[in-house]
Design an enzyme around this catalytic site. Sequence first.
Site, short mmCIF file in Angstrom:
data_model
loop_
_atom_site.label_atom_id
_atom_site.label_comp_id
_atom_site.label_asym_id
_atom_site.label_seq_id
_atom_site.Cartn_x
_atom_site.Cartn_y
_atom_site.Cartn_z
N SER A 131 65.56 15.41 4.69
CA SER A 131 64.42 16.17 5.17
C SER A 131 64.07 17.21 4.13
O SER A 131 64.74 17.35 3.09
CB SER A 131 64.76 16.86 6.50
OG SER A 131 65.78 17.83 6.31
N LYS A 132 63.03 18.00 4.40
CA LYS A 132 62.58 19.00 3.44
C LYS A 132 63.64 20.04 3.14
O LYS A 132 63.64 20.63 2.06
CB LYS A 132 61.31 19.68 3.97
CG LYS A 132 60.09 18.76 3.99
CD LYS A 132 58.86 19.49 4.49
CE LYS A 132 57.64 18.56 4.50
NZ LYS A 132 56.43 19.24 5.00
N ARG A 133 64.55 20.25 4.08
CA ARG A 133 65.58 21.28 3.82
C ARG A 133 66.56 20.84 2.74
O ARG A 133 67.32 21.65 2.22
CB ARG A 133 66.32 21.63 5.11
CG ARG A 133 67.11 20.51 5.72
CD ARG A 133 67.59 20.89 7.11
NE ARG A 133 68.30 19.81 7.75
CZ ARG A 133 69.59 19.58 7.58
NH1 ARG A 133 70.30 20.37 6.80
NH2 ARG A 133 70.19 18.58 8.20
N HIS A 134 66.55 19.56 2.41
CA HIS A 134 67.41 19.08 1.32
C HIS A 134 66.70 19.17 -0.03
O HIS A 134 67.24 18.76 -1.04
CB HIS A 134 67.83 17.63 1.58
CG HIS A 134 68.71 17.47 2.77
ND1 HIS A 134 68.27 16.88 3.94
CD2 HIS A 134 69.99 17.82 2.99
CE1 HIS A 134 69.25 16.87 4.82
NE2 HIS A 134 70.31 17.43 4.27
N GLY A 135 65.50 19.72 -0.04
CA GLY A 135 64.72 19.81 -1.27
C GLY A 135 63.51 18.90 -1.16
O GLY A 135 63.11 18.49 -0.07
#
Length: 468
Positions: A238-242
């Site tokens: 997801s976006k929280r992984h970059g």
Amino acid sequence: MSTVRTRFAPSPTGYLHVGGARTALFNWLHARHTGGHFILRIEDTDRVRSTDASVQAIFEALQWLGIDYDEGPFYQSDRLEAYNTHIDRLVDAGHAYYCTCAPEAIEAMREKARATGAKPRYDGTCRDKGLGPRPGAVVRLRAPFTGTTVVNDRIKGAIVFANEELDDFVLRRGDGMPTYNFAAVVDDMTMNITTIIRGDDHVMNTPKQILIYQALGHPLPEFAHVPMVLGHDRTRMSKRHGATSVTAYRDMGLLPDAFINFLARLGWSYGDQEFFTRSELIEKFTLERVGKSAGVFDPVKMTALNADHIQAAAPADLAPHLRPFLAARGWDAADDAYLQAAIATLQARSKTLVEMAEQAHFYFNDAIALDEKAAAKFLKANVLDPLRGLRDRLVALATFDEKALEEVFAQVMEQFDLKLGKIAQPVRVALTGTTVSPGIFEIITVLGRERVVARLDRAIDHIVHKTP
């Protein structure tokens, strides 16, 4: 044996993400490895969420990755006639029927089933009514109530589904648009797709699609469901992984060959080998080597692999990839020979093209700023005469190559009783503005006599005006 035909069929509801790119890559590699065909299809039947911008973003990402297609792009929105023709076939053969049940009634059926602990499903109210087409009516598949549907998956093996778990699912909605499962089957049939490689989040769709193939009397393609891509903490990407957009990694300075190498290793392996060229991936890729475990997206490993690809590449191959990063900084890199010579000095020091562009500043920016601390430490009165002597000898050089430069430096060192570091660091600061750069003889050779002499003159002037 029939020619292998694979496809990549993204929905244009956003950018091409990492998981989608890996699916495209595996289909492309399988087609190229087997001498088959790779087809691009845009599944744009979701009129609300599909956008032209997303279509262009998909094209842009595939082009950067170097994933070319042999046929297409085909658009589902252009194929409604084909879907309707196959709907009519199913209805006429008794394998599908019209349903006029209101959404509220269907929800009530599901609630009733939940209340008794049964699977929420459509109860077949319209199954035997023999209804004809009418506004707002959906078309449902007449699914079997008993037996099993088996998915013979090339990666996961046999997966068995009880037919009693599947209801009479919708093939065409009330607005006339086909559902995903029906449109995908008709497309794959008519495009003669032999192998469907996709993420294992589609496994639950597969028994429904098999029932549609069987109702249409068409042989089944091969199915291969590849494991998910997880973030470094082993949760879904997801976006929280970059960044999850493929083009974001391009903008971060990754090489396309490095990125597809990294994507291929997310779920596929060939012994202990980590580094693969594009041609090696095509040569070695087989579905038998795709694992069942999820691939873990490790940004550190990705960057290290990119550094390896930068070092292994020919400067001529890196030049077109680096040039946009230089242009973004306002630097003219039109001289290809000069650009390649500069790249050759920076490859071993760069993990990304962004880093390479930053380190190349002194090659393309004649108005370099002298780092204040570096200038204060190395551009002092005691090096004024050595710099002048070096400058004059460089002007007089007949050949401007590394061997001649080494001789000139040796002469200056002997004349002023200096070690290399005592003259090389002031020259480095004069030429690059900093104390860190590739080898001094390398950069002098690349910069050329005119630039070097001009920058030495400026450094000499700086010392003269800074000295009390």
